[in-house]
Design a protein around this motif. Structure first.
Motif, PDB file in Angstrom:
ATOM      1  N   GLU A  39     -14.679   0.089   6.297  1.00 35.26           N
ATOM      2  CA  GLU A  39     -15.742  -0.889   6.554  1.00 35.26           C
ATOM      3  C   GLU A  39     -15.557  -1.573   7.908  1.00 35.26           C
ATOM      4  O   GLU A  39     -16.536  -1.810   8.631  1.00 35.26           O
ATOM      5  N   LYS A  40     -14.309  -1.880   8.268  1.00 34.52           N
ATOM      6  CA  LYS A  40     -14.066  -2.524   9.558  1.00 34.52           C
ATOM      7  C   LYS A  40     -14.438  -1.582  10.701  1.00 34.52           C
ATOM      8  O   LYS A  40     -15.100  -1.982  11.675  1.00 34.52           O
ATOM      9  N   GLU A  80       0.822  -1.214   0.000  1.00 34.18           N
ATOM     10  CA  GLU A  80       0.000   0.000   0.000  1.00 34.18           C
ATOM     11  C   GLU A  80       0.861   1.271   0.000  1.00 34.18           C
ATOM     12  O   GLU A  80       0.458   2.300  -0.538  1.00 34.18           O
ATOM     13  N   ARG A 107     -18.142  -1.301  11.015  1.00 33.02           N
ATOM     14  CA  ARG A 107     -18.715  -2.526  11.592  1.00 33.02           C
ATOM     15  C   ARG A 107     -18.587  -2.518  13.115  1.00 33.02           C
ATOM     16  O   ARG A 107     -19.543  -2.850  13.841  1.00 33.02           O
ATOM     17  N   TYR A 164     -11.173   7.604   1.350  1.00 34.11           N
ATOM     18  CA  TYR A 164     -11.558   6.598   2.345  1.00 34.11           C
ATOM     19  C   TYR A 164     -11.653   7.252   3.731  1.00 34.11           C
ATOM     20  O   TYR A 164     -10.758   7.118   4.568  1.00 34.11           O
ATOM     21  N   THR A 170      -7.624   2.276   3.291  1.00 32.61           N
ATOM     22  CA  THR A 170      -8.402   1.595   2.252  1.00 32.61           C
ATOM     23  C   THR A 170      -9.886   1.638   2.587  1.00 32.61           C
ATOM     24  O   THR A 170     -10.278   1.934   3.727  1.00 32.61           O
ATOM     25  N   THR A 171     -10.703   1.291   1.627  1.00 36.75           N
ATOM     26  CA  THR A 171     -12.140   1.169   1.897  1.00 36.75           C
ATOM     27  C   THR A 171     -12.396   0.034   2.890  1.00 36.75           C
ATOM     28  O   THR A 171     -13.323   0.105   3.712  1.00 36.75           O
ATOM     29  N   LYS A 172     -11.580  -1.010   2.823  1.00 35.42           N
ATOM     30  CA  LYS A 172     -11.729  -2.127   3.755  1.00 35.42           C
ATOM     31  C   LYS A 172     -11.527  -1.671   5.191  1.00 35.42           C
ATOM     32  O   LYS A 172     -12.239  -2.118   6.108  1.00 35.42           O
ATOM     33  N   ALA A 173     -10.594  -0.753   5.401  1.00 30.80           N
ATOM     34  CA  ALA A 173     -10.364  -0.229   6.746  1.00 30.80           C
ATOM     35  C   ALA A 173     -11.578   0.540   7.240  1.00 30.80           C
ATOM     36  O   ALA A 173     -11.991   0.404   8.405  1.00 30.80           O
TER      37      ALA A 173
END
Length: 487
Positions: free
Chosen positions: A343-344, A188, A347, A371, A338-341
């Protein structure tokens, strides 16, 4: 800020996408896109090393090993000092480069460059102070000599959240000890690592002493490197899960390991704490690098008598932070990696809200490109919520109430991690007493920032093995050699 106008020198991503850095040369390639988290746009592509290219880096490190090992400590010291000087001269460009690929606010990026450079200055000094021993055996009949040899070729694996500092914290002691290295930065944020390689070559690091490779498939590449008997050291900073996998790989060839892994830092505020000082410290401990730090305060335990005032004060300060692109001079909190970060984080906050926690500010992902997750405070968090046990790695302060010292210590220790902890109290004896009860490798008392190149950095339990920084950091790259001498 118009970025095209500042893409010059070390701030230019294109400059650092020239190739893998092996044996002092650039090996062309592409395949790994590097994304600007502030916009979601691709900056450049960097090479995607395969196993053969990774092994050529080992060959280069091996070919350079004897010469570097025999280089006088003073000469190694002067090269590291020159590297420090070059980093300082290019500090603003490096800070912008970090903001571009990592997203952190420029103020944080500038702080990281200054911190990172200090590891080269510190280990430039330690290179000439490698210890030894001379003493008699207890019966007085013989002599014991203990010297230290460089441990050998080292694989250094660094994370994305501090792309300069995590590299220098490993390269500095390794080179000071006389080791050659292969640095594998996170895909990254690889541009800073390649920039560091350029600066190192300019500082006089000989070809093959520092090699830098990037790969989209780190498992097989790392396994191949670790299975080579010439590689004798692994220094890894990253998640506990990946650390366990690497430890298993290293065990196959009995490679020495230094592991700086995950954290879940408690931040304890006692009733007698100075409220303003505790809030100031909380903002540093939580919001440094937007919360994307292993030492970030993850769980805020606040004693009942000061709890409501602390929540109100922290909410006000978090609301006031400006969210925006990392390279915008006014930004105080940049995007996540990131977008994943994102989302976590979302959540974890959503699950806590479902279980009865209340959000006092933030709590919803920022729409649009990039993000972004806003600075968030959430109170009355149940201690069995997922956010209490998972590393948040974002700008979310989860607050819990407690009544007694014993309760605070017990809550602080309900985690598999033990990297960092913070205690605020006007009574130093009380703070020390609470601190001694917490299972942690590092403790900040009335301080929200504990990282220092002169101090040993590391944790206990599932937070890692060994220490980086300080006078002990160089020992991770040295093997004691005992001489039993008859004379």
């Amino acid at each position: 800020m118009v970025l095209d106008n500042v893409f010059t020198g070390y701030a230019d991503p294109q400059l650092h996408a020239e190739g893998l850095f092996i044996n002092g040369k650039w090996v062309a390639g592409d395949g790994i896109p590097v994304t600007d988290p502030s916009s979601g746009n691709t900056l450049v592509e960097v090479p995607d090393a395969n196993i053969a290219e990774a092994m050529s880096a080992v060959d280069a490190a091996d070919a350079a090993a004897k010469g570097w090992r025999e280089t006088p400590p003073r000469q190694r010291s002067e090269i590291l000092r020159s590297w420090f000087t070059l980093m300082t001269e290019h500090a603003e460009e490096l800070a912008l480069l970090i903001s571009l690929e990592n997203g952190k606010a420029l103020t944080d990026a500038r702080g990281e460059v200054a911190y990172a450079a200090e590891f080269f200055r510190w280990y430039a000094e330690e290179a000439t102070r490698i210890p030894g021993e001379y003493r008699h055996t207890p019966n007085g009949a013989h002599h014991i000599l203990v010297d230290h040899d460089p441990i050998g070729i080292a694989l250094l694996i660094t994370p994305w959240n501090f792309p300069a500092a995590m590299a220098t914290r490993k390269i500095g002691p390794a080179l000071a000890a006389g080791c050659t290295v292969i640095l594998k930065p996170a895909s990254e944020t690889p541009l800073t690592a390649y920039a560091m390689a350029r600066l190192g070559a300019e500082a006089g690091v000989p070809p093959g002493v520092v090699n830098v490779i990037t790969t989209s498939d780190p498992g097989p590449v790392s396994s191949a490197i670790l299975s080579d008997p010439r590689v004798r050291k692994l220094s890894f900073t990253g998640s506990t899960g990946v650390g366990r996998i690497l430890l298993a790989e290293a065990a196959k060839t009995v490679v020495s390991c230094s592991m700086e892994l995950g954290g879940n830092a408690p931040f304890i505020v006692m009733d007698d704490a100075n409220l303003d000082a505790a809030l100031n410290g909380a903002m540093v401990a939580k919001m440094r690098n937007g919360g994307e730090a292993c030492t970030a305060a993850n769980r805020f335990y606040v004693q009942s008598g000061i709890h409501d005032a602390f929540v109100a004060g922290l909410t006000q300060r978090m609301q006031a932070l400006k969210l925006g692109a990392g390279y915008d001079a006014e930004t105080q909190c940049g995007p996540m990696i990131t977008t994943k970060a994102v989302e976590k984080i979302d959540r974890l906050v959503a699950e806590a809200k479902e279980r009865g926690a209340q959000v006092t500010t933030g709590g919803t992902p920022q729409p649009g490109s990039g993000y972004y997750y806003p600075p968030t405070v959430i109170e009355n968090v149940p201690t069995d919520a997922a956010i209490a046990h998972e590393e948040i790695f974002g700008p979310v302060a989860a607050i819990y109430r407690f009544d007694t010292e014993d309760e605070a210590i017990r809550m602080a220790n309900t985690t598999e991690y033990g990297l960092a902890a913070y205690v605020y109290s006007r009574d130093i004896t009380r703070a020390m007493r609470v601190g001694r009860g917490i299972e942690t490798g590092m403790l900040g008392i009335n301080r929200g920032l504990m990282s220092d190149p002169a101090a040993p950095f590391g944790g206990v339990k599932q937070s890692g093995l060994g220490r980086e920084g300080g006078v002990t950091g160089i020992l991770e790259f040295l093997e004691p050699k005992y001489f039993a001498v008859e004379f």
